[in-house]
Write an enzyme that holds these catalytic residues in place. Structure first.
Site, PDB file in Angstrom:
ATOM      1  N   ASP A 218      26.165  -9.100 -19.048  1.00 13.45           N
ATOM      2  CA  ASP A 218      27.566  -9.356 -19.307  1.00 13.45           C
ATOM      3  C   ASP A 218      28.335  -7.963 -19.340  1.00 13.45           C
ATOM      4  OD1 ASP A 218      29.022 -11.483 -18.991  1.00 13.45           O
ATOM      5  OD2 ASP A 218      28.907 -12.292 -21.135  1.00 13.45           O
TER       6      ASP A 218
ATOM      7  N   LYS B 231      26.513 -21.661 -14.655  1.00 15.37           N
ATOM      8  CA  LYS B 231      25.613 -20.452 -14.450  1.00 15.37           C
ATOM      9  C   LYS B 231      24.382 -20.793 -14.370  1.00 15.37           C
ATOM     10  CE  LYS B 231      28.982 -17.809 -17.412  1.00 15.37           C
ATOM     11  NZ  LYS B 231      29.395 -17.284 -18.675  1.00 15.37           N
TER      12      LYS B 231
ATOM     13  N   GLN C 159      27.290 -16.595 -24.737  1.00 20.56           N
ATOM     14  CA  GLN C 159      28.460 -17.236 -24.278  1.00 20.56           C
ATOM     15  C   GLN C 159      29.694 -17.028 -25.374  1.00 20.56           C
ATOM     16  OE1 GLN C 159      29.269 -18.528 -21.048  1.00 20.56           O
ATOM     17  NE2 GLN C 159      31.276 -18.486 -22.003  1.00 20.56           N
TER      18      GLN C 159
END
Ligand code: NDP
Length: 286
Positions: free
Chosen positions: A123, A56, A100
């Site tokens: 997200d 990422k 994450q």
């Protein structure tokens, strides 16, 4: 071999669709008078998470997005993590925040997601963005389901009125995808571990998305002829190869179109994260 056995599904090339989306996002970023910022928070040393976070970071940097990874030890307390998240909420240079997952067991994931500023939630997992999606409105949408929708669009799949089945009801993939498919006027079935006659439900689908986390669970005789099959699964076999949730070889013989693993949904997830970062930056900064 008869004619029907010779039929082969069209392969939906996620790498190509993702490359096009990244190029488009990079061009839009280059035209901005500011540099969008993405902060990724990684707690602990989960090997798979390390790989995801590195890719990422690399992808964002190559596209002109200022990426920063905040690495915290596995012993980080929930209160310490919440302080980091709140600091990023208040940091004007940060447009996107991604924590994450999975987090270490002593940290309540929901408490951390709840703390992320919804305007920076690239997200799409905060209750605000999940709620907007469930209400048929659009905030920031989770990257993998967004990527699946873009793959279907790129493959020219007509969703209005189509029978779509999503196998898996996770907050990360299945549920938001069912909402997106519903918004696109598909008739959606959301299947899970308690679904009766799963194979029969799958066979009725014209569009089948597998997000179940079970290697090659969807067999050839579960899939209707000419169905479009999107395989979200990423499973590592004992021999170390990556396979999806769909038995690709069996299904590709008669499906209309199918995504490969790797090279299908995976590349779209990161491309959509970067697009979400740009979207968040544009929305926040007017
Ligand atoms: P979860 O484990 O959170 O959810 C799995 C879902 O599948 C659950 O709803 C579960 O049902 C259902 N399920 C599990 N076993 C069965 C079964 N035997 N029969 C029917 N349903 C079953 O997984 P995720 O949604 O996070 O991920 C799914 C897959 O997608 C994984 O392989 C993951 O690695 C992959 N993935 C890939 C991404 C990408 O970028 N390509 C991104 C995210 C995930 P129930 O709710 O009843 O327990």
């Amino acid at each position: 071999m008869n004619e029907s056995m010779a039929a082969t599904a069209r392969i939906i090339d996620g790498r190509a669709v993702a490359a096009a989306l990244r190029a488009e996002t990079a061009a839009r970023v280059a035209a901005l008078p500011f540099t969008p910022g993405l902060a990724v928070v990684l707690v602990g040393d989960d090997a798979a998470s390390q790989v995801y976070v590195r890719s990422k970071d690399r992808a964002a940097t190559t596209m002109g997005i200022a990426a920063r990874t905040i690495r915290l030890p596995a012993t980080t307390s929930q209160a310490e993590l919440l302080t980091v998240v709140r600091g990023l909420n208040d940091d004007a240079c940060v447009d996107g925040i991604l924590v994450q997952l999975p987090l270490p067991g002593h940290i309540a994931t929901a408490a951390v997601l709840d703390a992320i500023d919804p305007a920076k939630d690239v997200d799409g997992l905060t209750p605000t963005n999940a709620g907007l999606l469930a209400a048929g409105r659009r905030g920031l949408v989770p990257c993998t389901p967004l990527g699946v929708m873009k793959l279907l669009a790129a493959a020219g799949v007509a969703l209005a009125g189509a029978r779509a089945l999503v196998l898996g009801r996770s907050v990360l993939v299945g549920r938001p995808l069912a909402a997106l498919l519903t918004a696109a006027d598909a008739t959606v079935t959301l299947a899970h571990s308690r679904t009766r006659d799963l194979a029969g439900e799958c066979r009725r689908a014209e569009v089948l998305v597998a997000a179940v986390g079970r290697a090659e669970m969807v067999r050839g005789d579960w899939v209707a002829r000419d169905a479009v099959v999107i395989d979200v699964g990423i499973n590592r076999t004992a021999s170390g190869t990556l396979v999806g949730d769909v038995a690709h070889g069996e299904v590709a013989g008669h499906a209309g179109a199918i995504t490969p693993v790797p090279g299908g949904v995976g590349p779209m997830t990161i491309a959509c994260l970067l697009e979400n970062t740009l979207t968040a930056a544009l929305t926040r900064r007017g």
